[in-house]
Design a protein around this motif. Structure first.
Motif, PDB file in Angstrom:
ATOM      1  N   VAL A  91       0.863  -1.176   0.000  1.00 16.03           N
ATOM      2  CA  VAL A  91       0.000   0.000   0.000  1.00 16.03           C
ATOM      3  C   VAL A  91       0.903   1.231   0.000  1.00 16.03           C
ATOM      4  O   VAL A  91       1.720   1.411   0.905  1.00 16.03           O
ATOM      5  N   VAL A  92       0.771   2.056  -1.028  1.00 16.87           N
ATOM      6  CA  VAL A  92       1.521   3.306  -1.142  1.00 16.87           C
ATOM      7  C   VAL A  92       0.582   4.402  -0.656  1.00 16.87           C
ATOM      8  O   VAL A  92      -0.406   4.718  -1.313  1.00 16.87           O
ATOM      9  N   LEU A  93       0.907   4.963   0.502  1.00 18.37           N
ATOM     10  CA  LEU A  93      -0.023   5.848   1.207  1.00 18.37           C
ATOM     11  C   LEU A  93       0.504   7.264   1.295  1.00 18.37           C
ATOM     12  O   LEU A  93       1.645   7.499   1.695  1.00 18.37           O
ATOM     13  N   SER A  94      -0.342   8.213   0.936  1.00 17.56           N
ATOM     14  CA  SER A  94      -0.026   9.633   1.042  1.00 17.56           C
ATOM     15  C   SER A  94      -1.046  10.293   1.961  1.00 17.56           C
ATOM     16  O   SER A  94      -2.231   9.966   1.914  1.00 17.56           O
ATOM     17  N   ALA A  95      -0.577  11.212   2.779  1.00 20.93           N
ATOM     18  CA  ALA A  95      -1.465  11.916   3.706  1.00 20.93           C
ATOM     19  C   ALA A  95      -1.724  13.340   3.214  1.00 20.93           C
ATOM     20  O   ALA A  95      -0.884  13.950   2.557  1.00 20.93           O
ATOM     21  N   HIS A  96      -2.898  13.825   3.558  1.00 19.30           N
ATOM     22  CA  HIS A  96      -3.214  15.237   3.310  1.00 19.30           C
ATOM     23  C   HIS A  96      -3.788  15.791   4.598  1.00 19.30           C
ATOM     24  O   HIS A  96      -4.580  15.145   5.276  1.00 19.30           O
ATOM     25  N   GLY A 115       6.537  -0.548 -12.560  1.00 11.93           N
ATOM     26  CA  GLY A 115       7.471  -0.736 -13.667  1.00 11.93           C
ATOM     27  C   GLY A 115       8.688  -1.557 -13.267  1.00 11.93           C
ATOM     28  O   GLY A 115       9.252  -2.280 -14.087  1.00 11.93           O
ATOM     29  N   VAL A 116       9.092  -1.458 -12.029  1.00 10.72           N
ATOM     30  CA  VAL A 116      10.267  -2.174 -11.536  1.00 10.72           C
ATOM     31  C   VAL A 116       9.888  -3.492 -10.866  1.00 10.72           C
ATOM     32  O   VAL A 116      10.660  -4.448 -10.881  1.00 10.72           O
ATOM     33  N   HIS A 117       8.693  -3.531 -10.282  1.00  8.74           N
ATOM     34  CA  HIS A 117       8.226  -4.716  -9.537  1.00  8.74           C
ATOM     35  C   HIS A 117       6.860  -5.159 -10.064  1.00  8.74           C
ATOM     36  O   HIS A 117       5.854  -5.055  -9.357  1.00  8.74           O
ATOM     37  N   PRO A 118       6.806  -5.666 -11.297  1.00  7.43           N
ATOM     38  CA  PRO A 118       5.510  -6.016 -11.900  1.00  7.43           C
ATOM     39  C   PRO A 118       4.779  -7.152 -11.188  1.00  7.43           C
ATOM     40  O   PRO A 118       3.563  -7.274 -11.325  1.00  7.43           O
ATOM     41  N   ALA A 119       5.472  -7.947 -10.408  1.00  9.38           N
ATOM     42  CA  ALA A 119       4.824  -9.074  -9.722  1.00  9.38           C
ATOM     43  C   ALA A 119       4.117  -8.651  -8.435  1.00  9.38           C
ATOM     44  O   ALA A 119       3.319  -9.415  -7.894  1.00  9.38           O
ATOM     45  N   VAL A 120       4.378  -7.441  -7.965  1.00 12.05           N
ATOM     46  CA  VAL A 120       3.810  -6.982  -6.697  1.00 12.05           C
ATOM     47  C   VAL A 120       2.469  -6.304  -6.933  1.00 12.05           C
ATOM     48  O   VAL A 120       2.340  -5.440  -7.806  1.00 12.05           O
ATOM     49  N   LYS A 121       1.473  -6.688  -6.125  1.00 16.52           N
ATOM     50  CA  LYS A 121       0.195  -5.975  -6.148  1.00 16.52           C
ATOM     51  C   LYS A 121       0.412  -4.686  -5.361  1.00 16.52           C
ATOM     52  O   LYS A 121       0.742  -4.722  -4.167  1.00 16.52           O
ATOM     53  N   ILE A 122       0.229  -3.553  -6.024  1.00 18.39           N
ATOM     54  CA  ILE A 122       0.475  -2.246  -5.402  1.00 18.39           C
ATOM     55  C   ILE A 122      -0.805  -1.433  -5.452  1.00 18.39           C
ATOM     56  O   ILE A 122      -1.398  -1.253  -6.518  1.00 18.39           O
ATOM     57  N   ARG A 123      -1.217  -0.969  -4.282  1.00 15.55           N
ATOM     58  CA  ARG A 123      -2.459  -0.203  -4.174  1.00 15.55           C
ATOM     59  C   ARG A 123      -2.156   1.191  -3.630  1.00 15.55           C
ATOM     60  O   ARG A 123      -1.649   1.327  -2.527  1.00 15.55           O
ATOM     61  N   PRO A 124      -2.472   2.238  -4.395  1.00 19.33           N
ATOM     62  CA  PRO A 124      -2.311   3.598  -3.874  1.00 19.33           C
ATOM     63  C   PRO A 124      -3.461   3.935  -2.930  1.00 19.33           C
ATOM     64  O   PRO A 124      -4.579   3.443  -3.096  1.00 19.33           O
ATOM     65  N   ALA A 125      -3.167   4.777  -1.955  1.00 21.56           N
ATOM     66  CA  ALA A 125      -4.200   5.188  -1.002  1.00 21.56           C
ATOM     67  C   ALA A 125      -3.839   6.563  -0.457  1.00 21.56           C
ATOM     68  O   ALA A 125      -2.686   6.988  -0.506  1.00 21.56           O
ATOM     69  N   ALA A 126      -4.843   7.250   0.068  1.00 19.74           N
ATOM     70  CA  ALA A 126      -4.632   8.554   0.695  1.00 19.74           C
ATOM     71  C   ALA A 126      -5.485   8.628   1.944  1.00 19.74           C
ATOM     72  O   ALA A 126      -6.556   8.012   2.021  1.00 19.74           O
ATOM     73  N   GLY A 127      -5.001   9.367   2.926  1.00 17.71           N
ATOM     74  CA  GLY A 127      -5.756   9.542   4.154  1.00 17.71           C
ATOM     75  C   GLY A 127      -5.582  10.951   4.681  1.00 17.71           C
ATOM     76  O   GLY A 127      -4.582  11.611   4.404  1.00 17.71           O
ATOM     77  N   ARG A 128      -6.566  11.398   5.423  1.00 20.18           N
ATOM     78  CA  ARG A 128      -6.545  12.757   5.962  1.00 20.18           C
ATOM     79  C   ARG A 128      -6.004  12.750   7.377  1.00 20.18           C
ATOM     80  O   ARG A 128      -6.460  11.987   8.229  1.00 20.18           O
ATOM     81  N   GLY A 129      -5.021  13.594   7.613  1.00 17.44           N
ATOM     82  CA  GLY A 129      -4.437  13.743   8.935  1.00 17.44           C
ATOM     83  C   GLY A 129      -2.931  13.905   8.849  1.00 17.44           C
ATOM     84  O   GLY A 129      -2.364  13.987   7.760  1.00 17.44           O
ATOM     85  N   LYS A 130      -2.294  13.939  10.005  1.00 15.97           N
ATOM     86  CA  LYS A 130      -0.842  14.012  10.039  1.00 15.97           C
ATOM     87  C   LYS A 130      -0.287  12.714   9.465  1.00 15.97           C
ATOM     88  O   LYS A 130      -0.833  11.637   9.724  1.00 15.97           O
TER      89      LYS A 130
END
Length: 143
Positions: free
Chosen positions: A34-39, A75-90
């Protein structure tokens, strides 16, 4: 070991370095990343440029940034399931909440180079290390 790997990203090169290490680990553990970014805010801004009008939303921008990192990693790790996500807070709080909600097995953060007392670990890394419900890897990303 059950659970996914979660990495926090903010669009910086150092965060991408941590995300790359997280992708390697997720691949070796055969689990989702899970690639997670906060706002921090829930602001929505309407911008007009000429005859075009754009709606800029903090949550959408955070998710779009996480998707950009996820796309690069795929592009570098095609075998990995990668899910982007975002959440609110610090950022530290968002990472910890996501780990709790999803039963993560590992949180990955970078150690950004900051000044003062926080220079040993960045404030996000410090918060995650001390409050995470799972193992934490702090990737050496500072120069």
């Amino acid at each position: 070991m059950a659970g996914n790997v979660i990495v926090g990203v903010d669009g910086s090169d150092t965060a991408f370095k941590a995300a790359s290490r997280a992708a390697e680990l997720a691949e070796s553990l055969d689990t989702e990343l899970v690639v997670l970014s906060a706002h921090i805010t829930g602001n929505t801004e309407v911008v007009t440029i000429g005859s075009d009008t754009y709606v800029l939303d903090d949550a959408e921008r955070a998710l779009a940034m996480a998707e950009q990192v996820a796309t690069r990693l795929r592009g570098v790790h095609p075998a990995v399931k990668i899910r982007p996500a975002a959440g609110r807070g610090k950022p530290g709080d968002v990472l910890i909440e996501e780990a709790q909600r999803n039963g993560a097995q590992l949180l990955v953060v970078g150690n950004v180079g900051i000044k003062g007392l926080g220079r040993v670990l960045g404030s996000v890394a410090w918060s995650v290390v001390h409050n995470a419900p799972c193992d934490v890897l702090v990737v050496k990303t500072a120069r």
